[in-house]
Scaffold this motif. Structure first.
Motif, PDB file in Angstrom:
ATOM      1  N   VAL A  34       0.842  -1.193   0.000  1.00 31.57           N
ATOM      2  CA  VAL A  34       0.000   0.000   0.000  1.00 31.57           C
ATOM      3  C   VAL A  34       0.877   1.244   0.000  1.00 31.57           C
ATOM      4  CG1 VAL A  34      -1.815   1.265   1.202  1.00 31.57           C
ATOM      5  CG2 VAL A  34      -1.804  -1.245   1.242  1.00 31.57           C
ATOM      6  N   VAL A  35       0.591   2.169  -0.911  1.00 36.08           N
ATOM      7  CA  VAL A  35       1.340   3.424  -1.028  1.00 36.08           C
ATOM      8  C   VAL A  35       0.353   4.574  -0.861  1.00 36.08           C
ATOM      9  CG1 VAL A  35       2.788   4.866  -2.495  1.00 36.08           C
ATOM     10  CG2 VAL A  35       3.007   2.372  -2.595  1.00 36.08           C
ATOM     11  N   LEU A  36       0.472   5.297   0.239  1.00 38.82           N
ATOM     12  CA  LEU A  36      -0.327   6.506   0.439  1.00 38.82           C
ATOM     13  C   LEU A  36       0.500   7.687  -0.064  1.00 38.82           C
ATOM     14  CD1 LEU A  36      -1.762   5.860   4.019  1.00 38.82           C
ATOM     15  CD2 LEU A  36      -2.702   5.204   1.801  1.00 38.82           C
ATOM     16  N   VAL A  37       0.019   8.330  -1.105  1.00 34.79           N
ATOM     17  CA  VAL A  37       0.792   9.408  -1.729  1.00 34.79           C
ATOM     18  C   VAL A  37       1.093  10.516  -0.734  1.00 34.79           C
ATOM     19  CG1 VAL A  37       0.727  11.181  -3.536  1.00 34.79           C
ATOM     20  CG2 VAL A  37      -0.067   8.853  -4.033  1.00 34.79           C
ATOM     21  N   SER A  38       0.201  10.731   0.215  1.00 43.07           N
ATOM     22  CA  SER A  38       0.419  11.794   1.203  1.00 43.07           C
ATOM     23  C   SER A  38       1.658  11.549   2.053  1.00 43.07           C
ATOM     24  CB  SER A  38      -0.816  11.922   2.109  1.00 43.07           C
ATOM     25  OG  SER A  38      -1.059  10.704   2.800  1.00 43.07           O
ATOM     26  N   LEU A  39       2.148  10.301   2.107  1.00 38.62           N
ATOM     27  CA  LEU A  39       3.323   9.980   2.908  1.00 38.62           C
ATOM     28  C   LEU A  39       4.616   9.975   2.099  1.00 38.62           C
ATOM     29  CD1 LEU A  39       1.939   7.067   5.127  1.00 38.62           C
ATOM     30  CD2 LEU A  39       2.029   9.514   5.638  1.00 38.62           C
ATOM     31  N   LEU A  40       4.539  10.222   0.791  1.00 37.56           N
ATOM     32  CA  LEU A  40       5.737  10.237  -0.048  1.00 37.56           C
ATOM     33  C   LEU A  40       6.466  11.572   0.096  1.00 37.56           C
ATOM     34  CD1 LEU A  40       4.456   8.617  -3.390  1.00 37.56           C
ATOM     35  CD2 LEU A  40       5.868   7.555  -1.619  1.00 37.56           C
ATOM     36  N   ASP A  41       7.738  11.523   0.434  1.00 38.34           N
ATOM     37  CA  ASP A  41       8.522  12.753   0.502  1.00 38.34           C
ATOM     38  C   ASP A  41       8.836  13.282  -0.895  1.00 38.34           C
ATOM     39  OD1 ASP A  41       8.570  12.761   3.253  1.00 38.34           O
ATOM     40  OD2 ASP A  41      10.380  11.545   3.362  1.00 38.34           O
ATOM     41  N   ASP A  42       9.045  12.373  -1.832  1.00 39.25           N
ATOM     42  CA  ASP A  42       9.335  12.732  -3.218  1.00 39.25           C
ATOM     43  C   ASP A  42       8.230  12.138  -4.084  1.00 39.25           C
ATOM     44  OD1 ASP A  42      10.661  13.595  -5.544  1.00 39.25           O
ATOM     45  OD2 ASP A  42      11.640  11.655  -5.766  1.00 39.25           O
ATOM     46  N   PRO A  43       7.515  12.959  -4.875  1.00 38.82           N
ATOM     47  CA  PRO A  43       6.392  12.438  -5.669  1.00 38.82           C
ATOM     48  C   PRO A  43       6.853  11.534  -6.803  1.00 38.82           C
ATOM     49  CG  PRO A  43       6.796  14.728  -6.239  1.00 38.82           C
ATOM     50  CD  PRO A  43       7.715  14.409  -5.097  1.00 38.82           C
ATOM     51  N   ARG A  44       7.280  10.347  -6.450  1.00 37.36           N
ATOM     52  CA  ARG A  44       7.775   9.407  -7.447  1.00 37.36           C
ATOM     53  C   ARG A  44       7.547   7.995  -6.929  1.00 37.36           C
ATOM     54  NH1 ARG A  44      13.454  10.825  -9.964  1.00 37.36           N
ATOM     55  NH2 ARG A  44      12.338  12.781  -9.668  1.00 37.36           N
ATOM     56  N   LEU A  45       7.064   7.105  -7.807  1.00 44.70           N
ATOM     57  CA  LEU A  45       6.822   5.723  -7.419  1.00 44.70           C
ATOM     58  C   LEU A  45       7.954   4.857  -7.949  1.00 44.70           C
ATOM     59  CD1 LEU A  45       4.647   3.855  -6.044  1.00 44.70           C
ATOM     60  CD2 LEU A  45       3.965   3.249  -8.369  1.00 44.70           C
ATOM     61  N   ASN A  46       8.678   4.237  -7.047  1.00 45.82           N
ATOM     62  CA  ASN A  46       9.720   3.289  -7.410  1.00 45.82           C
ATOM     63  C   ASN A  46       9.858   2.283  -6.276  1.00 45.82           C
ATOM     64  OD1 ASN A  46      11.189   4.663  -5.393  1.00 45.82           O
ATOM     65  ND2 ASN A  46      12.060   6.068  -6.906  1.00 45.82           N
ATOM     66  N   GLU A  47      10.782   1.366  -6.422  1.00 45.82           N
ATOM     67  CA  GLU A  47      10.926   0.313  -5.418  1.00 45.82           C
ATOM     68  C   GLU A  47      11.287   0.884  -4.051  1.00 45.82           C
ATOM     69  OE1 GLU A  47      13.734  -2.454  -6.898  1.00 45.82           O
ATOM     70  OE2 GLU A  47      12.400  -3.280  -8.438  1.00 45.82           O
ATOM     71  N   ARG A  48      12.146   1.881  -4.033  1.00 50.56           N
ATOM     72  CA  ARG A  48      12.563   2.464  -2.756  1.00 50.56           C
ATOM     73  C   ARG A  48      11.385   3.106  -2.038  1.00 50.56           C
ATOM     74  NH1 ARG A  48      18.056   3.779  -2.062  1.00 50.56           N
ATOM     75  NH2 ARG A  48      17.468   5.726  -1.050  1.00 50.56           N
ATOM     76  N   ALA A  49      10.537   3.817  -2.785  1.00 48.98           N
ATOM     77  CA  ALA A  49       9.389   4.489  -2.166  1.00 48.98           C
ATOM     78  C   ALA A  49       8.408   3.470  -1.600  1.00 48.98           C
ATOM     79  CB  ALA A  49       8.693   5.382  -3.193  1.00 48.98           C
TER      80      ALA A  49
END
Length: 655
Positions: free
Chosen positions: A120-135
Motif C-alpha cells: 500500500v502506497v499513500l501518496v500523502s506519505l511520499l517525501d518525493d512524488p515518485r513511485l519506485n521500489e525504494r518508495a
C-alpha cells in the motif's frame, strides 16, 4: 566510509537482486509483512466502516471504453485488466476501497487461497512524488525492498496507490513514474485512486494513465446514520452504552416511518420485535466471529425467527417463537421461557391470538429487500453480504440478546477473548442487568486471569454508573492500582505480551495520577500495544518536559536500552518511532511529535536510534537483511531536519 554510506552500501549489495533464499528467510518475512497489512488495513476498514456508515465496501465503478460490464466492482475489473485507475470525488470512498483491497488480499494470503502480496502506497506519505521500489519499500518496512523485488519478479505483487492527486504540483511526475513502474513490472496488478484533475477546459475534468483502465466510482448515497464513534469523544464514558442504545432504537424506528410501504414486514413489527430480530442477527455474527454476514445464513436466521409469527389487530406482526433452548415445561405441561427479563417480557405478546403468518420464505425475501432498499442499522456492504452500520451497534445488540435469553454466564466464560470484550462492557450498561452481581462474577471467575478480569470490570463499572455499591467500586480501584500504571519493564512486557489491548483505556486513564517514571513506562506500553486511540495521547506526551529521575529500560528493535536523565517526551518519541515503523500511516503522527518534543529529548532519541541503526547495519547479511532501512532513514531525516534548526544534533556521548 561514514555511517549513511555504509548502510546504503550494505543494503545495495545485499539486495541488488532477490536472493536465492536457501534458508527460506523470505517466507518468514512475507508472513510478517502480510500480517502487518492485515492488522493495519482490516482495522482501517473498521474506521472507514464507522465513518461512512451506508457505503458498501465493494463500491461499484463504471469502466470507460473497455471490455467489461457497464457496472462492476474493482476486483471484478482486476480479473480482466491488471491495471485500474479509479477516479472519484472527495469523500467518495477511494481510501476505503484501497483499505478493503489490501485487507482482502492479506486475508486470502493468510488463508492460503491466493498468494498475492499487497503493498500500500499513500501518496500523502511520499517525501518525493515518485513511485519506485525504494518508495514502496519505505512504506512497507516490515517487508522491505527484498520482499518487494521477489514478489515483483514472481508477479505476485498487488500495488495499491491511494491519492494520486495529493502530489499537487508533482502530480505529473508521479503519474509518469507510475506508468513507468507498471510497464517495468508486467503481470503485477495495480490499482491507483485519484480525484478528477482539471484539463483547462472550463467545467470539464478527467485523468488518465497510460496502460491503465479508467473507472469512475459511482456516487454513493449520503449517510444518515449517527455513528457510535461520535459518542466516544464525550467526557462521560458511563453514558456510552445508553447513547448507543438510543442510536440503535432511533435506527429501528426508521422502519416504522413513511419511507417503507404500508405492507412492509419491518414496518408491521413493534419496536421490541424489531430489536429482537436484529439482536438475533448480532448474536449469530458474534458466535461466528463475523463482521459481514452472507445473505444465505441471514435468510436462514430470519426464516427461523419469523416461523410461528402471528398477525394481530393493526395489522401488526408479532414474533411468537421463543428460543427452544430457553424453554422448560412446568407442572401443567405448559412451556414457559426461562431466559432473562427481556425474554420473559417478549413472551407475553407471544400468547396473543391471531392469524398464523403464511409463506415464511416470501416474508424472508421481503425483509431482505427492505433492508437493501432502506439501509440503516443493517446495510449491504457488498453484493450478498451484510454488516451493521457500526461495530459498536453489533456488540450492543449481541449483549442485548445475551441478556434477553439469560446467558450472561456465557459472556463471563469469554472474558479472555478480545472479540467479546465490547459485548461484556455493554452488557453491564443494560438497565435490566444486575451490574454489581455481573461484575462480581467477572472478578471472581478466574483468579489466574485477574488482570484481564480487573480491566474489564473497570470498564464495566464506568457504564454501570451509580448502580454499583461503594464497596465494589473500592475493590475495583484497589485491584486496578495493581495493574496500571506499569512500574518496571517486566510489567510493560506483561501488559503487551499477555494482557493485550484491553489494557489500553486503563493505561490512558492512569496517566492522570502516575509518577514521571510510571508515565514513561506507560508510554512504552501504549506503543507496544499498538492501541490506536492512544496515538494522539503519545503525540501530546512527546511535548512533556517533566524529568524522569530514575533510569528507564526501553526497547529498540527488540534490544533493551537504559535511558537516564531524560524527560517523559523522550519515551513518547521512542514509542511513536516503534509504531511508525510497524504502521507506516503513523509516520505523520511521528512528525507531529518531533515538532512538539523538547530539544534535549529529540536530540537523545535521534542519537540513540542513529547509533543503534548503524550497529544493525554492520551486522547485516544477505540471509538476514535490514528490511526497514529506508523507513528508518526517512524518520531519522525528519528528526535531523528539526534539530538542524537549532544547530544540529550534539556530539555522541557513550553512557
Amino acid at each position: 566510509m561514514d555511517g549513511d554510506n555504509l548502510r546504503r552500501w550494505l543494503w545495495t549489495d545485499a539486495t541488488a537482486s532477490a536472493p536465492n533464499d536457501p534458508a527460506g528467510v523470505l517466507l518468514s518475512v512475507e508472513r510478517d509483512h502480510v500480517d502487518s497489512v492485515w492488522r493495519e488495513h482490516s482495522q482501517t476498514d473498521g474506521r472507514v466502516l464507522i465513518r461512512n456508515e451506508q457505503r458498501p465496501m465493494d463500491m461499484e465503478v463504471l469502466p470507460r471504453r473497455v471490455e467489461a460490464p457497464s457496472r462492476c466492482t474493482v476486483p471484478e475489473l482486476l480479473a480482466r485488466h491488471e491495471r485500474v485507475l479509479v477516479v472519484g470525488g472527495r469523500g467518495s470512498g477511494k481510501t476505503a476501497l484501497i483499505a478493503r483491497l489490501a485487507a482482502r488480499a492479506a486475508a486470502d494470503h493468510r488463508q492460503g487461497t491466493r498468494t498475492l502480496v499487497p503493498f500500500v502506497v499513500l501518496v500523502s506519505l511520499l517525501d518525493d512524488p515518485r513511485l519506485n521500489e525504494r518508495a514502496i519499500a519505505r512504506l512497507s518496512p516490515i517487508g522491505g525492498v527484498v520482499l518487494l523485488r521477489r514478489a515483483l519478479e514472481e508477479r505476485r505483487a498487488l500495488v495499491l496507490v491511494d491519492g494520486l492527486d495529493e502530489a499537487r504540483s508533482g502530480a505529473r511526475r508521479l503519474s509518469e513514474s507510475v506508468e513507468a513502474f507498471a510497464e517495468a513490472h508486467p503481470g503485477n496488478p495495480m490499482v491507483v485512486t485519484t480525484r478528477p484533475r482539471r484539463t483547462g477546459i472550463p467545467g470539464y475534468t478527467r485523468v488518465e494513465l497510460r496502460g491503465f483502465v479508467t473507472a469512475t466510482l459511482l456516487p454513493q448515497p449520503g449517510s444518515r446514520v449517527v455513528a457510535a464513534h461520535h459518542f466516544l469523544a464525550r467526557r462521560d464514558p458511563g453514558r456510552r452504552t445508553s447513547l448507543i442504545a438510543s442510536a440503535v432504537d432511533a435506527l429501528l424506528e426508521r422502519y416504522a416511518g413513511e419511507e417503507l410501504p404500508p405492507d412492509a414486514i419491518l414496518k408491521s413489527l413493534e419496536l421490541r420485535d424489531r430489536r429482537l430480530l436484529f439482536s438475533s442477527i448480532a448474536w449469530r455474527m458474534h458466535c461466528d466471529r463475523l463482521v459481514e454476514l452472507p445473505v444465505e445464513p441471514l435468510a436462514a436466521l430470519l426464516r427461523w425467527r419469523l416461523d410461528g409469527a402471528r398477525w394481530v389487530e393493526g395489522p401488526r406482526l408479532v414474533l411468537c417463537r421463543a428460543d427452544e433452548e430457553d424453554m422448560d415445561e412446568d407442572e401443567d405441561g405448559d412451556r414457559d421461557p426461562q431466559g432473562g427479563p427481556l425474554e420473559r417480557e417478549a413472551a407475553g405478546d407471544a400468547r396473543e391470538l391471531g392469524e398464523l403468518a403464511q409463506d415464511i420464505d416470501g416474508m424472508v425475501e421481503r425483509v431482505i429487500e427492505e433492508i437493501r432498499r432502506h439501509q440503516g442499522l443493517l446495510i449491504e456492504r457488498r453484493p450478498g453480504s451484510f454488516s451493521f452500520a457500526d461495530l459498536s451497534y453489533q456488540a450492543y445488540l449481541n449483549a442485548l440478546d445475551h441478556v434477553r435469553i439469560g446467558a450472561l454466564d456465557c459472556l463471563i466464560e469469554e472474558r479472555s477473548d478480545p472479540w467479546s470484550h465490547e459485548t461484556i462492557v455493554h452488557a453491564a450498561g443494560i438497565p435490566e442487568v444486575d451490574a454489581a452481581a455481573f461484575i462480581r462474577e467477572l472478578l471472581e471467575a478466574d483468579r489466574c486471569e485477574a488482570q484481564v478480569a480487573t480491566l474489564l470490570a473497570a470498564r464495566c463499572a464506568e457504564v454501570a454508573g451509580g448502580r454499583l455499591p461503594p464497596q465494589l467500586r473500592r475493590t475495583i480501584a484497589r485491584r486496578l492500582s495493581d495493574v496500571v500504571p506499569p512500574r518496571d519493564p517486566f510489567h510493560v512486557a506483561h501488559l503487551v505480551d499477555d494482557v493485550g489491548e484491553v489494557a489500553g483505556p486503563a493505561l490512558i486513564q492512569a496517566l492522570r495520577s502516575a509518577s514521571p517514571s510510571e508515565r514513561a513506562y506507560t508510554a512504552m506500553a501504549l506503543g507496544g500495544l499498538r492501541y490506536r486511540p492512544a496515538y494522539g495521547v503519545l503525540v501530546r506526551m512527546a511535548a512533556d518536559n517533566s524529568p524522569v529521575n530514575e533510569p528507564i529500560v526501553c526497547w529498540l528493535w527488540d534490544e533493551e536500552h537504559l535511558v537516564k536523565n531524560q524527560v517523559i517526551g523522550c519515551f513518547a518519541l521512542l514509542s511513536l518511532f516503534d509504531v511508525a515503523l510497524a504502521v507506516p500511516t503513523a509516520s505523520t503522527l511521528f512528525q507531529q511529535a518531533v515538532e512538539r518534543a523538547p530539544r534535549g529529548a529529540l536530540d537523545r532519541v535521534y542519537k540513540l536510534i542513529d547509533h543503534r541503526h548503524l550497529m544493525r547495519s554492520r551486522r547485516t547479511s544477505e540471509d538476514e537483511p535490514i528490511r526497514d532501512l529506508e523507513a528508518v532513514d526517512v524518520l531519522l531525516a525528519k528528526m535531523r531536519k528539526v534539530l538542524d534548526r537549532t544547530g544540529g544534533p550534539s556530539a555522541w556521548e557513550f553512557p
